[in-house]
Write an enzyme that holds these catalytic residues in place. Structure first.
Site, PDB file in Angstrom:
ATOM      1  N   SER A 195       0.817  -1.235   0.128  1.00  7.80           N
ATOM      2  CA  SER A 195      -0.043  -0.052  -0.016  1.00  7.80           C
ATOM      3  C   SER A 195       0.916   1.175   0.240  1.00  7.80           C
ATOM      4  CB  SER A 195      -0.845   0.007   1.303  1.00  7.80           C
ATOM      5  OG  SER A 195      -1.543   1.182   1.490  1.00  7.80           O
ATOM      6  N   TYR A 255      -2.122  -1.031  11.180  1.00  9.60           N
ATOM      7  CA  TYR A 255      -2.360  -1.320   9.560  1.00  9.60           C
ATOM      8  C   TYR A 255      -1.221  -1.065   8.641  1.00  9.60           C
ATOM      9  CZ  TYR A 255      -3.801  -1.615   4.804  1.00  9.60           C
ATOM     10  OH  TYR A 255      -3.647  -1.871   3.460  1.00  9.60           O
ATOM     11  N   LYS A 295       1.988  -3.423   6.752  1.00  7.32           N
ATOM     12  CA  LYS A 295       2.348  -3.788   5.363  1.00  7.32           C
ATOM     13  C   LYS A 295       3.846  -3.715   5.147  1.00  7.32           C
ATOM     14  CE  LYS A 295      -1.564  -4.377   3.540  1.00  7.32           C
ATOM     15  NZ  LYS A 295      -1.793  -5.677   3.231  1.00  7.32           N
TER      16      LYS A 295
HETATM   17  P1  NAD Z   1     -11.036  -6.747   1.343  1.00  5.77           P
HETATM   18  O1  NAD Z   1     -11.220  -6.781   2.584  1.00  5.77           O
HETATM   19  O2  NAD Z   1     -12.239  -6.698   0.501  1.00  5.77           O
HETATM   20  O3  NAD Z   1     -10.408  -8.397   1.065  1.00  5.77           O
HETATM   21  C1  NAD Z   1      -9.720  -9.167   1.498  1.00  5.77           C
HETATM   22  C2  NAD Z   1     -10.215 -10.456   1.621  1.00  5.77           C
HETATM   23  O4  NAD Z   1      -9.571 -11.448   2.439  1.00  5.77           O
HETATM   24  C3  NAD Z   1     -11.608 -10.597   2.191  1.00  5.77           C
HETATM   25  O5  NAD Z   1     -12.223 -11.378   1.291  1.00  5.77           O
HETATM   26  C4  NAD Z   1     -11.489 -11.232   3.664  1.00  5.77           C
HETATM   27  O6  NAD Z   1     -12.442 -11.990   3.856  1.00  5.77           O
HETATM   28  C5  NAD Z   1     -10.317 -12.269   3.179  1.00  5.77           C
HETATM   29  N1  NAD Z   1      -9.619 -12.487   4.380  1.00  5.77           N
HETATM   30  C6  NAD Z   1      -8.950 -11.629   5.372  1.00  5.77           C
HETATM   31  N2  NAD Z   1      -8.186 -12.487   6.287  1.00  5.77           N
HETATM   32  C7  NAD Z   1      -8.141 -13.715   5.830  1.00  5.77           C
HETATM   33  C8  NAD Z   1      -7.312 -14.710   6.312  1.00  5.77           C
HETATM   34  N3  NAD Z   1      -6.825 -15.030   7.356  1.00  5.77           N
HETATM   35  N4  NAD Z   1      -7.829 -16.141   5.452  1.00  5.77           N
HETATM   36  C9  NAD Z   1      -8.355 -16.089   4.547  1.00  5.77           C
HETATM   37  N5  NAD Z   1      -9.110 -14.625   4.094  1.00  5.77           N
HETATM   38  C10 NAD Z   1      -8.921 -13.831   4.596  1.00  5.77           C
HETATM   39  O7  NAD Z   1     -10.108  -5.801   0.962  1.00  5.77           O
HETATM   40  P2  NAD Z   1      -9.442  -5.184  -0.413  1.00  5.77           P
HETATM   41  O8  NAD Z   1      -9.819  -3.870  -0.440  1.00  5.77           O
HETATM   42  O9  NAD Z   1      -9.752  -6.075  -1.644  1.00  5.77           O
HETATM   43  O10 NAD Z   1      -7.810  -5.408  -0.261  1.00  5.77           O
HETATM   44  C11 NAD Z   1      -7.070  -6.391  -0.434  1.00  5.77           C
HETATM   45  C12 NAD Z   1      -5.650  -6.210  -0.066  1.00  5.77           C
HETATM   46  O11 NAD Z   1      -5.244  -5.056  -0.474  1.00  5.77           O
HETATM   47  C13 NAD Z   1      -5.333  -6.084   1.476  1.00  5.77           C
HETATM   48  O12 NAD Z   1      -4.125  -6.809   1.781  1.00  5.77           O
HETATM   49  C14 NAD Z   1      -5.359  -4.524   1.739  1.00  5.77           C
HETATM   50  O13 NAD Z   1      -4.649  -4.409   2.784  1.00  5.77           O
HETATM   51  C15 NAD Z   1      -4.613  -4.142   0.275  1.00  5.77           C
HETATM   52  N6  NAD Z   1      -4.736  -2.967  -0.040  1.00  5.77           N
HETATM   53  C16 NAD Z   1      -6.064  -2.444  -0.077  1.00  5.77           C
HETATM   54  C17 NAD Z   1      -6.326  -1.097  -0.246  1.00  5.77           C
HETATM   55  C18 NAD Z   1      -7.786  -0.587  -0.424  1.00  5.77           C
HETATM   56  O14 NAD Z   1      -8.043   0.781  -0.202  1.00  5.77           O
HETATM   57  N7  NAD Z   1      -8.679  -1.356  -0.611  1.00  5.77           N
HETATM   58  C19 NAD Z   1      -5.327  -0.228  -0.498  1.00  5.77           C
HETATM   59  C20 NAD Z   1      -4.078  -0.963  -0.440  1.00  5.77           C
HETATM   60  C21 NAD Z   1      -3.846  -1.970  -0.225  1.00  5.77           C
HETATM   61  C1  WQD Z   2      -9.382   9.705   0.758  1.00 11.81           C
HETATM   62  C2  WQD Z   2      -9.532  10.956   0.976  1.00 11.81           C
HETATM   63  C3  WQD Z   2     -10.046  11.856   2.971  1.00 11.81           C
HETATM   64  C4  WQD Z   2     -13.913  10.238   3.663  1.00 11.81           C
HETATM   65  C5  WQD Z   2      -6.916   4.666   2.901  1.00 11.81           C
HETATM   66  C6  WQD Z   2      -5.810   4.129   3.813  1.00 11.81           C
HETATM   67  C7  WQD Z   2      -4.684   3.533   2.812  1.00 11.81           C
HETATM   68  C8  WQD Z   2      -5.021   2.834   1.816  1.00 11.81           C
HETATM   69  C9  WQD Z   2      -6.169   3.406   1.050  1.00 11.81           C
HETATM   70  C10 WQD Z   2      -4.916   0.570   2.424  1.00 11.81           C
HETATM   71  C11 WQD Z   2      -8.954  11.746   2.197  1.00 11.81           C
HETATM   72  C12 WQD Z   2     -11.129  12.264   2.367  1.00 11.81           C
HETATM   73  C13 WQD Z   2     -12.823  10.450   3.178  1.00 11.81           C
HETATM   74  C14 WQD Z   2     -15.019  11.081   3.870  1.00 11.81           C
HETATM   75  C15 WQD Z   2     -13.067  12.731   3.108  1.00 11.81           C
HETATM   76  N1  WQD Z   2      -5.500   1.525   2.200  1.00 11.81           N
HETATM   77  N2  WQD Z   2     -12.422  11.986   2.910  1.00 11.81           N
HETATM   78  N3  WQD Z   2     -14.736  12.460   3.798  1.00 11.81           N
HETATM   79  O1  WQD Z   2      -7.227   7.818   3.759  1.00 11.81           O
HETATM   80  O2  WQD Z   2      -6.483   8.042   1.404  1.00 11.81           O
HETATM   81  O3  WQD Z   2      -6.262   5.991   2.340  1.00 11.81           O
HETATM   82  O4  WQD Z   2      -7.192   3.897   1.848  1.00 11.81           O
HETATM   83  O5  WQD Z   2      -3.741   0.178   2.402  1.00 11.81           O
HETATM   84  O6  WQD Z   2      -3.603   3.091   3.891  1.00 11.81           O
HETATM   85  O7  WQD Z   2      -5.498   4.841   4.780  1.00 11.81           O
HETATM   86  O8  WQD Z   2      -8.478   6.929   1.670  1.00 11.81           O
HETATM   87  O9  WQD Z   2     -10.849   7.141   0.972  1.00 11.81           O
HETATM   88  O10 WQD Z   2     -10.337   7.092   3.502  1.00 11.81           O
HETATM   89  O11 WQD Z   2      -9.637   8.951   2.089  1.00 11.81           O
HETATM   90  O12 WQD Z   2     -13.145  14.129   2.839  1.00 11.81           O
HETATM   91  O13 WQD Z   2     -15.831  10.793   4.367  1.00 11.81           O
HETATM   92  O14 WQD Z   2     -11.124  11.321   1.215  1.00 11.81           O
HETATM   93  O15 WQD Z   2      -9.683  12.933   4.224  1.00 11.81           O
HETATM   94  O16 WQD Z   2      -8.321  12.825   1.751  1.00 11.81           O
HETATM   95  P1  WQD Z   2      -7.178   7.216   2.395  1.00 11.81           P
HETATM   96  P2  WQD Z   2     -10.037   7.419   2.162  1.00 11.81           P
END
Ligand code: NAD
Ligand code: WQD
Length: 341
Positions: free
Chosen positions: A128, A153, A157
């Protein structure tokens, strides 16, 4: 011809389900592992409707080594793994650090152990942009120094990245891994059969926007407009989830072709920064919906501005995004409407 099998942990989740579809479309055979802690079986139905075939899915926890071994044994030769499974809510991780370290770091360790036992060498890991913290310069490249994480969190990562670098660097190691650092994934598959399932009140911007437009939430609060950015609101790099899913296919191909370093890191974003106000305006343009919003105080812990330098992804991975912000937001709105129908 038999399809090359790729295990997809967290394959029922938001990004994982889209990656499963893109892997299958690219000729691979994805095998899903998920414990459904943050997803529903309906995602499997959506995948089946899109592809016209059932994708094998195992309901297991990636922390359960025995269960994982059974899947590896039952599926036969797996060529690679994409590890999405993790908990992902920054705020929640403050109150549940132990659960986050156990699930995110523990599951990776267990998976690596089982991969080694079965001689599976290729791993794509979900990292991330959170690893960059508050960057000193923009855009961030893969060489931008990481900063101390401001949440458990984020720390998971960084730890997982360190673990993968150490494991791959060991002299006898056969592991080859690509760390994909996602920026802000948004939107949904064009079919609106799969998408993000936010539970409770969304913390992320786009589900809050679509729920407000749908009348589920009364008003969006923009978290601060006095940042040092052109319009005062935060800047992010919003990447369409299908583009992001395709980056995994390219990463798998690169690993299976044994190209590049044993450990390689790539930003996955658009290379564009958009402010929160720009997102609101783009949503209104893309959907014709008027959004009720107000400006509130800054949200503690928010990074003022971050977006990706995608030069390395374009040049070395051969990956670039193709979906505009408007089209991404339109797909998020279509998904919101599908959820309510
Ligand atoms: P999500 O929660 O929708 O998907 C994660 C999936 O993993 C879920 O279906 C959950 O049930 C499953 N899971 C969790 N722990 C588990 C375990 N121990 N065993 C088996 N299954 C398990 O999340 P997402 O948004 O699809 O994110 C996927 C990956 O990407 C994560 O590693 C997350 O940290 C990373 N990521 C997400 C974002 C984002 O904003 N969505 C941004 C950066 C990184
Ligand atoms: C985006 C922007 C908020 C909600 C998160 C995790 C990051 C990564 C991606 C996993 C920001 C603004 C939001 C609202 C708002 N995930 N906002 N009103 O914080 O960039 O990132 O998701 O790895 O680790 O921190 O994403 O969608 O929460 O916010 O103004 O009700 O929207 O302040 O500027 P963020 P977000």
């Amino acid at each position: 011809m038999d399809r090359t099998k790729i295990l997809v942990t967290g394959g029922a989740g938001y990004i994982g389900s889209h990656a499963v579809v893109e892997l299958y479309n690219a000729g691979y055979q994805p095998i899903i592992v998920d414990n459904f802690s943050n997803s529903q079986e309906s995602a499997l139905v959506g995948i089946e409707q899109i592809l016209g075939v059932k994708v094998p899915a195992h309901r297991i926890d990636c922390n359960d080594a025995e269960a994982l071994r059974a899947v590896f044994a039952e599926e036969g030769k797996l060529r690679g793994v994409i590890h999405f499974a993790a908990y992902k809510a920054v705020g929640e991780s403050m109150g549940k650090p132990l659960e986050y370290y156990q699930n995110n770091v523990g599951s990776l360790l267990t998976l690596l152990q089982v991969m080694r036992e079965f001689g599976v060498e290729a791993l794509v890991f979900s990292s991330s942009c959170t690893v960059y913290g508050v960057p000193d310069a923009l855009p961030v490249t893969e060489l931008t120094p990481t900063k101390k994480a401001n949440s458990p969190y984020g720390a998971t990562k960084q730890m997982c990245e360190d673990i993968l670098r150490d494991v791959a660097a060991a002299p006898e190691a056969s592991l080859r891994t690509i760390l994909l650092r996602y920026f802000n994934p948004i939107g949904a598959h064009e079919s609106a059969l799969i998408g993000e399932l936010p539970l409770g009140v969304p913390q992320n911007l786009i589900p809050y926007v679509t729920q407000t437009a749908a009348g589920i939430r009364e008003q969006l609060t923009i978290h601060g407009d006095t940042y040092d950015t052109p319009d005062g609101t935060n800047i992010r790099d919003y990447v369409h989830v299908v583009d992001l899913a395709k980056a995994h296919v390219v990463a798998v191909e690169r690993l299976l072709d044994a190209k590049g370093e044993k450990v390689d890191t790539f930003n996955v974003g658009t290379g564009r920064g958009n402010s929160v106000l720009e997102v609101v305006q783009a949503f209104e343009r893309a959907t014709g919906e008027k959004l009720n919003y107000k400006i509130g105080p800054p949200r503690p812990g928010d990074v003022p501005a971050i977006y990706a330098d995608v030069t390395k992804s374009v040049q070395e991975l051969g990956f670039s995004t193709s979906t505009s912000l408007e089209d991404s937001l339109a797909s998020a709105w279509k998904w919101q409407q599908a959820l309510m129908s």
